[in-house]
Design a protein around this motif. Structure first.
Motif, short mmCIF file in Angstrom:
data_model
loop_
_atom_site.label_atom_id
_atom_site.label_comp_id
_atom_site.label_asym_id
_atom_site.label_seq_id
_atom_site.Cartn_x
_atom_site.Cartn_y
_atom_site.Cartn_z
N VAL A 139 3.95 -9.16 -8.15
CA VAL A 139 4.99 -8.15 -7.92
C VAL A 139 4.39 -6.75 -8.00
N LEU A 140 3.48 -6.55 -8.96
CA LEU A 140 2.83 -5.25 -9.11
C LEU A 140 2.01 -4.91 -7.87
N ALA A 141 1.29 -5.89 -7.34
CA ALA A 141 0.51 -5.66 -6.12
C ALA A 141 1.42 -5.32 -4.95
N ALA A 142 2.56 -6.02 -4.86
CA ALA A 142 3.49 -5.75 -3.77
C ALA A 142 4.08 -4.35 -3.87
N GLU A 143 4.46 -3.94 -5.09
CA GLU A 143 5.03 -2.61 -5.26
C GLU A 143 4.00 -1.52 -5.04
N TRP A 144 2.76 -1.78 -5.45
CA TRP A 144 1.71 -0.80 -5.20
C TRP A 144 1.50 -0.61 -3.69
N THR A 145 1.47 -1.72 -2.98
CA THR A 145 1.33 -1.63 -1.51
C THR A 145 2.51 -0.90 -0.90
N LYS A 146 3.70 -1.19 -1.39
CA LYS A 146 4.90 -0.56 -0.84
C LYS A 146 4.88 0.96 -1.06
N VAL A 147 4.54 1.36 -2.29
CA VAL A 147 4.57 2.79 -2.62
C VAL A 147 3.46 3.54 -1.90
N THR A 148 2.26 3.00 -1.91
CA THR A 148 1.13 3.71 -1.30
C THR A 148 1.18 3.70 0.23
N SER A 149 1.95 2.78 0.81
CA SER A 149 2.04 2.74 2.27
C SER A 149 3.14 3.64 2.81
N LEU A 150 4.00 4.14 1.92
CA LEU A 150 5.05 5.06 2.37
C LEU A 150 4.43 6.39 2.79
N THR A 151 4.87 6.92 3.91
CA THR A 151 4.32 8.20 4.38
C THR A 151 4.72 9.35 3.45
N SER A 152 5.82 9.17 2.73
CA SER A 152 6.28 10.25 1.85
C SER A 152 5.40 10.41 0.62
N THR A 153 4.75 9.32 0.18
CA THR A 153 3.98 9.39 -1.07
C THR A 153 2.84 10.40 -1.00
N PRO A 154 1.94 10.32 -0.02
CA PRO A 154 0.86 11.32 0.00
C PRO A 154 1.38 12.74 0.21
N ALA B 253 13.10 -12.32 -2.95
CA ALA B 253 11.74 -12.75 -3.25
C ALA B 253 11.48 -12.80 -4.76
N VAL B 254 12.16 -11.91 -5.49
CA VAL B 254 11.99 -11.87 -6.96
C VAL B 254 13.38 -11.97 -7.59
N PRO B 255 13.93 -13.17 -7.70
CA PRO B 255 15.32 -13.32 -8.16
C PRO B 255 15.58 -12.79 -9.57
N ARG B 256 14.57 -12.78 -10.41
CA ARG B 256 14.79 -12.32 -11.78
C ARG B 256 14.97 -10.81 -11.86
N ARG B 257 14.57 -10.09 -10.84
CA ARG B 257 14.83 -8.65 -10.66
C ARG B 257 14.05 -7.74 -11.60
N LEU B 258 14.06 -8.01 -12.89
CA LEU B 258 13.41 -7.09 -13.83
C LEU B 258 11.92 -6.91 -13.59
N VAL C 272 7.86 0.88 -12.52
CA VAL C 272 7.54 1.81 -13.61
C VAL C 272 6.03 2.00 -13.72
N LEU C 273 5.28 0.91 -13.70
CA LEU C 273 3.83 0.98 -13.84
C LEU C 273 3.19 1.70 -12.64
N VAL C 274 3.65 1.39 -11.43
CA VAL C 274 3.09 2.02 -10.24
C VAL C 274 3.41 3.51 -10.23
#
Length: 278
Positions: free
Chosen positions: A28-43, A110-115, A122-124
């Motif tokens: 999940v951490l890898a997926a969120e890192w990819t999601k955040v860093t691939s957003l054009t708004s982040t850089p 994909a992540v039914p437990r949600r938390l 938070v970590l990303v």
């Protein structure tokens, strides 16, 4: 030919179902890192925050001169208001992105437990905000080099006071970003979350600072903006200690900010688990 003869052996002519990969925090951490860093708004947010904060520090440094009540720390951190705003935007965008774009159903299917998703965000966010804080600090120190020479003050990361302020500056911006993330996940609307963050961190703080007194100074001490004590210089800390509010010191202000982060993240997690995700 009998039906038994016509039927193919088990497993022949059909594809075996592949087992679904286990949902782990690492994935999940890898997926969120990819999601955040691939957003054009982040850089753009990172670069914009660094540029705006250091430009403000440079501009304010132009008015500093010998004999003024400035220090190397206060000059380097003088772009703090824009830095705060930038990391709040970063956190809000990460926390509200799934809800604002309608991808929350896919994410939590994909992540039914949600938390784990919230924990990964938070970590990303903390990691990206810490890197942003380092960039802002480095750019601001460089931008105010001339102002420090003109005012006759210095800034040296090897000095214990300057090192504490530098560490505190990065920690404060990281905490502000996590609060922004929690507000985005809690309110799920970017504008509402950002407005709430600006009110909590900037507006109420400035209004109360303009009206000093026992009540207002006490309230200020327990707002998230109390985290600015983390990078206040000795003169600023002494002035705060001499006020009518509680003397929290540098790290006490950091604990207040940490408590705000924890409470907001817990509220966001409660809503995520107990309420609908749309």
């Amino acid at each position: 030919m009998t039906s038994a003869e016509a039927a193919p052996p088990a497993g022949v002519g059909r594809r075996r179902a592949q087992p679904r990969p286990a949902v782990t925090l690492r994935r999940v951490l890898a997926a969120e890192w990819t999601k955040v860093t691939s957003l054009t708004s982040t850089p753009w947010v990172v670069v914009g925050t660094t540029g705006a904060a250091s430009a403000l520090a440079f501009g304010l440094g132009l008015f500093a001169g010998p004999g003024d009540a400035v220090t190397g720390t206060s000059l380097a951190a003088s772009g703090n208001l824009l830095a705060q705003l930038g990391v709040l935007v970063l956190g809000v965008l990460v926390g509200s992105a799934d809800f604002a774009t309608g991808t929350s159903l896919t994410t939590f299917a994909a992540v039914p437990r949600r938390l784990p998703v919230l924990a990964a965000q938070v970590l990303v966010t903390a990691a990206v905000a810490a890197l942003t804080g380092l960039a802002v600090l480095a750019a601001s120190v460089l931008a105010t080099a001339g102002a420090r020479r003109g005012a006759g003050v210095s800034w040296d990361v090897a000095d214990p006071g300057d090192l504490r302020a530098a560490t505190g500056y990065v920690l404060f911006l990281t905490g502000a970003a996590v609060c922004g993330l929690a507000l985005g996940a809690l309110l799920r609307r970017p504008l509402a979350a950002l407005t709430t963050g600006v009110v909590l961190f900037l507006l109420v703080e400035q209004v109360l600072a303009a009206n000093p007194g026992r009540v207002t100074d006490t309230v200020r001490a327990f707002l998230p903006g109390s985290g600015t004590r983390l990078f206040a210089d000795d003169t600023q800390l002494a002035a705060l200690a001499g006020g009518d509010g509680p003397d929290l010191g540098a790290w006490g202000g950091g604990l207040v900010l940490g408590a705000w982060c924890a409470v907001l993240v817990l509220l966001a997690g409660y809503r995520l688990v107990r309420r609908d995700i749309t």
